[in-house]
Structures are given as C-alpha cells and as structure tokens.
Design an enzyme around this catalytic site. Structure first.
Site, PDB file in Angstrom:
ATOM      1  N   GLU A 140      23.309  71.996  43.217  1.00  0.00           N
ATOM      2  CA  GLU A 140      24.699  71.603  43.486  1.00  0.00           C
ATOM      3  C   GLU A 140      24.786  70.688  44.709  1.00  0.00           C
ATOM      4  OE1 GLU A 140      27.532  74.604  42.793  1.00  0.00           O
ATOM      5  OE2 GLU A 140      29.180  73.409  43.568  1.00  0.00           O
ATOM      6  N   GLU A 143      23.698  67.333  43.575  1.00  0.00           N
ATOM      7  CA  GLU A 143      24.789  66.727  42.792  1.00  0.00           C
ATOM      8  C   GLU A 143      25.887  66.190  43.727  1.00  0.00           C
ATOM      9  OE1 GLU A 143      26.362  69.698  40.151  1.00  0.00           O
ATOM     10  OE2 GLU A 143      27.689  68.283  39.149  1.00  0.00           O
ATOM     11  N   CYS A 160      30.651  78.215  39.733  1.00  0.00           N
ATOM     12  CA  CYS A 160      29.908  79.461  39.486  1.00  0.00           C
ATOM     13  C   CYS A 160      30.821  80.645  39.194  1.00  0.00           C
ATOM     14  CB  CYS A 160      28.964  79.771  40.642  1.00  0.00           C
ATOM     15  SG  CYS A 160      29.778  79.685  42.216  1.00  0.00           S
ATOM     16  N   SER A 180      31.316  70.966  39.135  1.00  0.00           N
ATOM     17  CA  SER A 180      29.869  70.783  39.246  1.00  0.00           C
ATOM     18  C   SER A 180      29.246  71.202  37.916  1.00  0.00           C
ATOM     19  CB  SER A 180      29.347  71.678  40.370  1.00  0.00           C
ATOM     20  OG  SER A 180      27.969  71.888  40.201  1.00  0.00           O
ATOM     21  N   LYS A 219      31.717  87.510  33.779  1.00  0.00           N
ATOM     22  CA  LYS A 219      30.353  87.082  33.434  1.00  0.00           C
ATOM     23  C   LYS A 219      30.010  87.501  32.002  1.00  0.00           C
ATOM     24  CE  LYS A 219      29.163  85.132  37.344  1.00  0.00           C
ATOM     25  NZ  LYS A 219      28.774  83.730  37.509  1.00  0.00           N
ATOM     26  N   GLU A 222      30.945  84.489  30.390  1.00  0.00           N
ATOM     27  CA  GLU A 222      30.064  83.349  30.737  1.00  0.00           C
ATOM     28  C   GLU A 222      28.739  83.378  29.981  1.00  0.00           C
ATOM     29  OE1 GLU A 222      29.188  82.324  35.015  1.00  0.00           O
ATOM     30  OE2 GLU A 222      27.153  82.237  34.244  1.00  0.00           O
ATOM     31  N   GLU A 227      23.742  78.196  25.535  1.00  0.00           N
ATOM     32  CA  GLU A 227      22.466  78.655  24.997  1.00  0.00           C
ATOM     33  C   GLU A 227      21.610  79.151  26.162  1.00  0.00           C
ATOM     34  OE1 GLU A 227      21.369  74.835  26.670  1.00  0.00           O
ATOM     35  OE2 GLU A 227      23.191  75.648  25.871  1.00  0.00           O
ATOM     36  N   CYS A 355      33.483  87.338  45.222  1.00  0.00           N
ATOM     37  CA  CYS A 355      32.918  88.319  44.278  1.00  0.00           C
ATOM     38  C   CYS A 355      32.864  89.735  44.839  1.00  0.00           C
ATOM     39  CB  CYS A 355      31.519  87.892  43.850  1.00  0.00           C
ATOM     40  SG  CYS A 355      31.490  86.257  43.129  1.00  0.00           S
TER      41      CYS A 355
HETATM   42  S1  SF4 Z   1      33.685  88.332  40.623  1.00  0.00           S
HETATM   43 FE1  SF4 Z   1      35.609  87.212  40.612  1.00  0.00          FE
HETATM   44  S2  SF4 Z   1      35.222  85.514  42.045  1.00  0.00           S
HETATM   45 FE2  SF4 Z   1      33.220  86.345  41.466  1.00  0.00          FE
HETATM   46  S3  SF4 Z   1      32.554  85.102  39.727  1.00  0.00           S
HETATM   47 FE3  SF4 Z   1      33.591  86.916  38.904  1.00  0.00          FE
HETATM   48  S4  SF4 Z   1      35.710  86.282  38.577  1.00  0.00           S
HETATM   49 FE4  SF4 Z   1      34.771  84.799  39.960  1.00  0.00          FE
END
Ligand code: SF4
Ligand code: SF4
Ligand code: SF4
Length: 434
Positions: A140, A143, A160, A180, A219, A222, A227, A355
């Site tokens: 990053e 970039e 992220c 990014s 996540k 995500e 892939e 997070c």
């Molecule tokens: S915990 Fe919250 S701030 Fe961290 S990546 Fe997940 S959604 Fe985003």
C-alpha cells in the site's frame, strides 16, 4: 413475533443472524445501524436489506438475540479429519481481547499462550496475520508513492476494512477508483498460503483448510469476494467457544511461538487493529522507502492516536507534503466528503476505535463497554513500543519473501497475487421489488 423496530436482516446475510425467539423488538439495533454505522434507507424500497456486515448491532443487542453466523463447528469437524492439514492465522486485535473470554482484564496481551491453546486444539500450523499486515503496508505504501508521483486517484483510501469497502461500493461508486487495490492482511496471507506455502510444504490445496480468526464479522463476507480467499473466517467470540468446547483454558495453555514462514510481524503490523494504525504504519513505510531512514514522527504518531472519530495531520513523507486523515465510522466519512480533495491519503475503518471495537470481538455487557476499546488499543500500541522492528519493510520475513518469491514491492507478481479489484454494488439501491 412481528418485528417492527428491529433492523432488517435477510436470511442469507453471510455474517449476522437474529435468534428471533430472543428478540424483544427494542429497536436498539436499528438505531445503532442508522446512527453509529450510518446505514439509513427506506426498507420498503430495496429488494435486499442493506447491510455492510459490520456486526455493531451484535455488540449492542441487550438480550443476545444477534450473533455472528457461526462457522466454528465446521472448523472443529476439520480438526477431527485426519486427512486435512488445518492452518489458523490470528489477526492483531484478537490478542488483546481473547483473554476477556477467560476472565482476564481487557487489553491483556496474550500471544504465546494463544498459540499454545491453538496447538492444543489440534491446528497443524498457527500463523500471524501481522505478517500479512506488514505485506499490506509495503504494497500500500508503494501504491501511495506511485499515486503521488502520477497524481492519479488521490486521495488514496485504505481498503482493509470490508465493511467500509462495501459501503463505498454501494453508496459512493464514483469513488471506487480511490480505494487502494492492495489486499487486506488476510487477503494477502490467504494468497500466499494458497501458493507459496503449498509449494514449499509440497501440499495439495484439496487437503488443506485455511482458517482465520478476526475481530470482525465483515471478514466472513470479504473471504468470499475474491479467488484464493481463506476457507473459513471465525470471530474472536467463536474462537472462545471453540476452545471452551475443546475443554481448553487459555490461562493454563503452554506458551508457544507462531510457525515459521508467516511468524513475524513488526510493530506496524500490530497497530493495524487500532483506528489510525494503518495510516501510521503506511506512512512509516512510505517514508522509509523514499528516504531509507526511520522517521521518529511516524514511530509514535500522536495526532493520529486519539479516540476522535476524525483525526487529521499535515506530514512530510520523503519530499511530499501530505494532508492525511484517519476516519472512524461511515457518518464521519460523510462529514469529510465535501472537502475530500484537500487530502492525499485517508484511512477509513467502520468500527469505533477500529478493529479493537469490531463486531466479532469478545462480547461484553453494554454497561461495561465504556473505555474497553481504548484499553485494547493501548495493548497494541504497547506491543509496538516493545517491538524491535517497527517498519514493515524491515521485517526479515517480508524481505525474504520478496527476495525469494515476489521480486520487489509492486512487481508484476506482487500485483497479480497481492492486489484485487472492487465491484459496483450501487444497483442494490435501485432494485425495487415491492
Ligand atoms: S472489525 Fe470493523 S473496522 Fe475492523 S475490518 Fe472489521 S468492520 Fe472494519
Ligand atoms: S437489539 Fe436485539 S432485542 Fe433489540 S430489536 Fe434488535 S435484535 Fe431485537
Ligand atoms: S451488521 Fe452492521 S450494517 Fe448490518 S445491520 Fe448490523 S449494524 Fe447494520
């Protein structure tokens, strides 16, 4: 029971589930979703519920009626399957909150005992997502330097946080180019697990299951979007259940180290879990890549370490004078939107304090939540302070993987494996089925 005040959640929501029998229709989840997360829309106009999978509603439900979609039972099944090699990778913010599930004070930093407990549970390899975070930082930062040189697609937004990325894809599709393209730490780690790790261990992907523990329900969304994603994402709260169901008490576990290859992270990788951490880490690295020196300003970047929802600073990175910001929460992003062109680089995280305040973190009664995220952040900054290596590009494992496999930051191979692209999801706002 008819739910009138509760937030709308579709059955097929990949990350969140409501246990309807427990719900008292208090409406708290809807208030949180509208005011804290910033998802305001007319329920009657869209085919699907609009949800960025952040899990903030889970943390704020007073009766435990909202839970992550549990995937830890699948992990237990794989652990009992002798034909499978099971890897598990641990995200930075998990290590300062897992202890709360075993009666320890918030912010207690547990790393080696956590690794020991996972070995005890039967995982074949335990890796550190902090290594992936260092790789994200290096790519990053590279970039960012490229965009500053070419003056294209600025400000650069961090990407992220999958809840933020999904929000942007739905509500601000015109700004997608500013994201990014570097994959998140778990995205990078999964690409390297599915290529480099399989190659050196001479394993076949069909025999390997890759699990990641994250403080984040988003996540779960995500890992399905690209892939080579991780196979299963479980939250900190699910990991506590997995350990308890395996009769493992982390307080009694042996101290062990992460497995080699993806075992070392710098202080930069650890602070990823706190709001402002990705920005601080990326500026440390960009400045180092441009000057070859460690800049003290970015080793303890006070302006970006407060708990404010919008943190700004003017900085010198190499010979570039930049205006940067760290944003916590989508409503804060909407606030800075009119002056977006003033900035060069912006970190955006959905959850309060980053997070450490994620929707998959250890559940704490609402009355006791005050100040808990700051304690968790302090635990991460303390670990950064104690780290010998504070800049991602100085991590020997990172240097080694570029030397032996990826060539150099931003190389064609790195772009192929470690970068991604994003989708236009604005259609969800247009679909009308009623
Ligand atoms: S915990 Fe919250 S701030 Fe961290 S990546 Fe997940 S959604 Fe985003
Ligand atoms: S916060 Fe919990 S109890 Fe209240 S409406 Fe939402 S799901 Fe139901
Ligand atoms: S997960 Fe986040 S976006 Fe989805 S309903 Fe809950 S608070 Fe709203």
């Amino acid at each position: 029971m008819n739910l009138n005040k509760a937030v709308r959640l579709d059955e097929d929501n990949i990350a969140i589930r409501r246990i309807t029998e427990r719900c008292i229709d208090c409406g708290r989840c809807k208030t949180i979703c509208e005011n804290l997360v910033g998802i305001k829309y007319d329920y009657n106009k869209t085919k699907e519920a609009i949800c960025i999978n952040c899990g903030q509603c889970i943390l704020n439900c007073p009766v435990g009626a909202l839970v992550p979609k549990y995937d830890y039972k699948k992990v237990l099944d794989y652990l009992h399957d002798t034909n499978k090699t099971v890897t598990i990778s641990i995200a930075p913010a998990v290590r300062t909150s897992i202890g709360e599930g075993f009666g320890l004070e918030a912010g207690t930093f547990l790393e080696k005992q956590l690794v020991g407990s996972l070995k005890e549970a039967g995982f074949d390899y335990v890796f550190d997502v902090t290594f992936g975070a260092d790789m994200t930082v290096v790519e990053e930062a590279t970039e960012l330097i490229e965009r500053l040189k070419t003056k294209k697609n600025l400000p650069q937004f961090t990407s992220c946080c999958p809840a933020w990325v999904k929000y942007l894809e739905i509500f601000h599709e015109n700004l997608r180019k500013n994201l990014s393209t570097t994959k998140s730490p778990i995205g990078i780690l999964s690409s390297l697990l599915n290529t480099y790790f399989l190659k050196i261990k001479e394993l076949d992907k069909k025999d390997v299951i890759n699990v990641v523990v994250v403080p984040c329900t988003a996540k779960k969304f995500e890992i399905k979007r690209t892939e080579m994603g991780m196979d299963i994402a479980i939250t900190t709260s699910e990991l506590i259940m997995l350990l308890k169901e395996s009769n493992i008490d982390i307080n009694k576990s042996k101290e062990e180290n992460f497995d080699e290859i993806f075992s070392k992270g710098s202080g930069s990788g650890v602070i990823f879990g706190s709001s402002g951490g990705v920005l601080e880490a990326t500026l440390r690295c960009a400045d180092y890549l441009l000057t070859g020196k460690e800049n003290n300003v970015f080793l303890d970047f006070k302006e970006i370490r407060s708990s404010d929802k919008i943190k700004e600073a003017n900085v010198k990175v190499g010979n570039y004078h930049l205006k940067v910001a760290a944003i916590s929460g989508m409503p804060s992003f909407e606030t800075i939107l009119p002056k977006l062109n003033d900035y060069d680089f912006i970190e955006v995280m959905n959850c309060p304090n980053g997070c450490v305040g994620g929707g998959g973190q250890t559940l704490v009664p609402i009355a006791k939540q005050q100040g808990i995220n700051l304690k968790r952040s302090e635990g991460l900054y303390q670990d950064d302070k104690m780290s010998k290596i504070k800049i991602s590009y100085k991590n020997p494992d990172v240097i080694n993987i570029y030397k032996t496999y990826l060539d150099y930051p931003g190389s064609p191979k790195a772009l192929k494996l470690l970068h991604t692209n994003f989708k236009d999801r604005s259609n969800i706002l247009k679909e009308k089925s009623f």
